[in-house]
Design a protein around this motif. Structure first.
Motif, PDB file in Angstrom:
ATOM      1  N   TYR A   1       0.839  -1.196   0.000  1.00  0.00           N
ATOM      2  CA  TYR A   1       0.000   0.000   0.000  1.00  0.00           C
ATOM      3  C   TYR A   1       0.874   1.246   0.000  1.00  0.00           C
ATOM      4  N   ASP A   2       0.272   2.383  -0.342  1.00  0.00           N
ATOM      5  CA  ASP A   2       0.957   3.647  -0.091  1.00  0.00           C
ATOM      6  C   ASP A   2       1.232   3.744   1.407  1.00  0.00           C
ATOM      7  N   GLU A   3       2.376   4.278   1.758  1.00  0.00           N
ATOM      8  CA  GLU A   3       2.745   4.361   3.169  1.00  0.00           C
ATOM      9  C   GLU A   3       2.752   5.814   3.650  1.00  0.00           C
ATOM     10  N   LEU A   4       2.246   6.012   4.849  1.00  0.00           N
ATOM     11  CA  LEU A   4       2.294   7.306   5.522  1.00  0.00           C
ATOM     12  C   LEU A   4       2.993   7.103   6.860  1.00  0.00           C
ATOM     13  N   LEU A   5       3.967   7.941   7.166  1.00  0.00           N
ATOM     14  CA  LEU A   5       4.602   7.861   8.470  1.00  0.00           C
ATOM     15  C   LEU A   5       3.598   8.327   9.527  1.00  0.00           C
ATOM     16  N   GLN A   6       3.266   7.427  10.444  1.00  0.00           N
ATOM     17  CA  GLN A   6       2.255   7.761  11.444  1.00  0.00           C
ATOM     18  C   GLN A   6       2.721   8.890  12.355  1.00  0.00           C
ATOM     19  N   TYR A   7       3.977   8.806  12.788  1.00  0.00           N
ATOM     20  CA  TYR A   7       4.478   9.791  13.740  1.00  0.00           C
ATOM     21  C   TYR A   7       5.324  10.825  13.011  1.00  0.00           C
ATOM     22  N   GLN A   8       4.657  11.883  12.595  1.00  0.00           N
ATOM     23  CA  GLN A   8       5.307  13.022  11.964  1.00  0.00           C
ATOM     24  C   GLN A   8       4.483  14.247  12.308  1.00  0.00           C
ATOM     25  N   ALA A   9       4.969  15.414  11.966  1.00  0.00           N
ATOM     26  CA  ALA A   9       4.216  16.642  12.248  1.00  0.00           C
ATOM     27  C   ALA A   9       2.849  16.548  11.584  1.00  0.00           C
ATOM     28  N   LEU A  10       1.806  16.872  12.335  1.00  0.00           N
ATOM     29  CA  LEU A  10       0.452  16.700  11.830  1.00  0.00           C
ATOM     30  C   LEU A  10       0.178  17.486  10.548  1.00  0.00           C
ATOM     31  N   PRO A  11       0.664  18.725  10.392  1.00  0.00           N
ATOM     32  CA  PRO A  11       0.420  19.410   9.107  1.00  0.00           C
ATOM     33  C   PRO A  11       0.934  18.621   7.916  1.00  0.00           C
ATOM     34  N   GLY A  12       2.132  18.031   8.060  1.00  0.00           N
ATOM     35  CA  GLY A  12       2.674  17.233   6.969  1.00  0.00           C
ATOM     36  C   GLY A  12       1.868  15.978   6.720  1.00  0.00           C
ATOM     37  N   LEU A  13       1.436  15.328   7.803  1.00  0.00           N
ATOM     38  CA  LEU A  13       0.621  14.126   7.666  1.00  0.00           C
ATOM     39  C   LEU A  13      -0.685  14.430   6.950  1.00  0.00           C
ATOM     40  N   LEU A  14      -1.316  15.541   7.317  1.00  0.00           N
ATOM     41  CA  LEU A  14      -2.593  15.896   6.694  1.00  0.00           C
ATOM     42  C   LEU A  14      -2.416  16.246   5.225  1.00  0.00           C
ATOM     43  N   GLN A  15      -1.303  16.885   4.884  1.00  0.00           N
ATOM     44  CA  GLN A  15      -1.055  17.185   3.478  1.00  0.00           C
ATOM     45  C   GLN A  15      -0.891  15.901   2.673  1.00  0.00           C
ATOM     46  N   ARG A  16      -0.194  14.917   3.249  1.00  0.00           N
ATOM     47  CA  ARG A  16      -0.048  13.633   2.567  1.00  0.00           C
ATOM     48  C   ARG A  16      -1.405  12.944   2.430  1.00  0.00           C
ATOM     49  N   MET A  17      -2.213  13.023   3.469  1.00  0.00           N
ATOM     50  CA  MET A  17      -3.553  12.444   3.402  1.00  0.00           C
ATOM     51  C   MET A  17      -4.386  13.143   2.330  1.00  0.00           C
ATOM     52  N   ALA A  18      -4.244  14.463   2.235  1.00  0.00           N
ATOM     53  CA  ALA A  18      -4.992  15.211   1.221  1.00  0.00           C
ATOM     54  C   ALA A  18      -4.598  14.764  -0.180  1.00  0.00           C
ATOM     55  N   SER A  19      -3.311  14.514  -0.390  1.00  0.00           N
ATOM     56  CA  SER A  19      -2.858  14.009  -1.687  1.00  0.00           C
ATOM     57  C   SER A  19      -3.454  12.633  -1.974  1.00  0.00           C
ATOM     58  N   LEU A  20      -3.503  11.811  -0.931  1.00  0.00           N
ATOM     59  CA  LEU A  20      -4.092  10.481  -1.063  1.00  0.00           C
ATOM     60  C   LEU A  20      -5.564  10.571  -1.442  1.00  0.00           C
TER      61      LEU A  20
END
Length: 370
Positions: free
Chosen positions: A88-107
């Motif tokens: 699957y596409d991977e997202l680092l769970q423990y990272q700065a939340l703004p960056g995580l949300l941007q990656r989620m938005a791309s997903l």
């Protein structure tokens, strides 16, 4: 209307932090976050067939859901380090939340493109655990207030015993082109639902809002499923004709109620100062927590407790499940037919304040509250 994004992780604290951050971020107007910390609940949710537009889950959660993940829905694995779950596409769970949300938005980008027309629609559901507390009166006054502020409004009554014919114009509630027929279109020709609504939605001259007639076959309402309610709301939103959808729910608390609440930006939970009404609300809230768990807990920021027929003095020393956000006086003016649609000046003023509080009106534009 917001996309349904599912998070499945073991850590409850992580879920709370993420939900709190999303609620206060620009993503709150785009996403509805549904979170799970138990594999069984996550799997059962997916089996139930609720609409989902994106999933981010720990590998153990994805393994538990193997074979039932919805087709065509973006799925990412929340991992501690890259390369742990390459399927699957991977997202680092423990990272700065703004960056995580941007990656989620791309997903989520492929899914969000398909319902961009819905995102501008604000949804307000009006609910009570007890009958006779003035829920429909509030709904129609809220509709009238929003329409008066320039919003294009649709009123949807999903009560089991839909009595809109007691206040609609004479003869308006007669006919066989209501919810039963819309359900048939959604099941047989879903692509034509917008066209059907354009031809069969009614216009209430005094409220200055659109609506559809009740089910011509009462059995259709008695057997209405949460997926049906979801499809109805999304079909209305997808027309692109409305800024606000006000949904009138009945008492009770089941999957249908929860589905509508999850689609809503705000849920007005109406009570009065009557102790029996307040006790029923306590019991309903406790039941929601017990039966629906995390899904219900995530609704907490959207629940707006409003006390009807009250100036706030008697309620001040009572507690239900959260502080009251507004108090509404007695409507005072009674009547029949269209003349009863609008209430007393004091009630109208109180609903006006409530409306502005809910949509956080600045320059006339409603803002979604995640």
């Amino acid at each position: 209307m917001r996309n349904q994004f599912v998070i499945a992780v073991k850590e409850q604290d992580y879920v709370r932090r993420l939900a709190d951050y999303v609620r206060d971020s620009p993503f709150s107007g785009l996403w509805q976050l549904t979170a799970f910390t138990h594999e069984e609940a996550f799997v059962q949710f997916l089996k139930s067939g609720y609409p989902v537009h994106g999933i981010a889950a720990q590998p153990c959660m994805l393994e538990a859901a193997a074979g039932i993940l919805p087709e065509g829905v973006p799925v990412a694995a929340l991992v501690a380090a890259p390369g742990q779950f390459p399927h699957y596409d991977e997202l680092l769970q423990y990272q700065a939340l703004p960056g995580l949300l941007q990656r989620m938005a791309s997903l989520m980008a492929p899914a969000s493109q398909g319902i961009s027309g819905e995102q501008a629609v604000q949804v307000i559901a009006i609910y009570s655990a007890s009958g006779g507390v003035g829920k429909t009166t509030l709904a129609r006054q809220l509709v009238h207030t929003a329409a008066g502020s320039g919003q294009r409004v649709f009123y949807l009554n999903l009560e089991r015993w839909n009595a809109v014919d007691t206040w609609l114009e004479a003869g308006a509630a007669q006919g066989d082109e209501g919810l039963s027929q819309l359900l048939y279109i959604l099941q047989s020709h879903p692509g034509k639902a917008g066209e059907w609504l354009g031809r069969h939605s009614k216009r209430h001259a005094l409220l200055r809002a659109d609506y559809i007639l009740p089910c011509s076959n009462q059995e259709d309402r008695m057997t209405l499923q949460s997926s049906d309610a979801d499809a109805i709301v999304r079909a209305i939103a997808a027309t692109g004709q409305y800024d606000l959808l006000v949904i009138d729910l009945d008492e009770g608390l089941n999957e249908l109620h929860l589905a509508v609440m999850e689609l809503s930006h705000h849920v007005i939970w109406l009570v009065t100062e009557d102790q029996a009404v307040q006790r029923k609300s306590q019991l309903a809230y406790q039941y929601g927590m017990q039966r629906f768990g995390e899904r219900f807990r995530l609704l907490e920021p959207r629940l707006q407790l409003v006390v009807n027929r009250s100036d706030g003095r008697l309620y001040a020393n009572r507690s239900i499940f959260k502080p009251a956000g507004a108090f509404l006086p007695d409507t005072a003016e009674k009547g029949k037919g269209t003349s009863a649609v609008l209430a007393s000046p004091s009630y109208m003023a109180a609903v006006e304040r409530l409306y502005r509080q809910l949509v956080k009106e600045e320059g006339g534009a409603p803002i979604a509250d995640g």
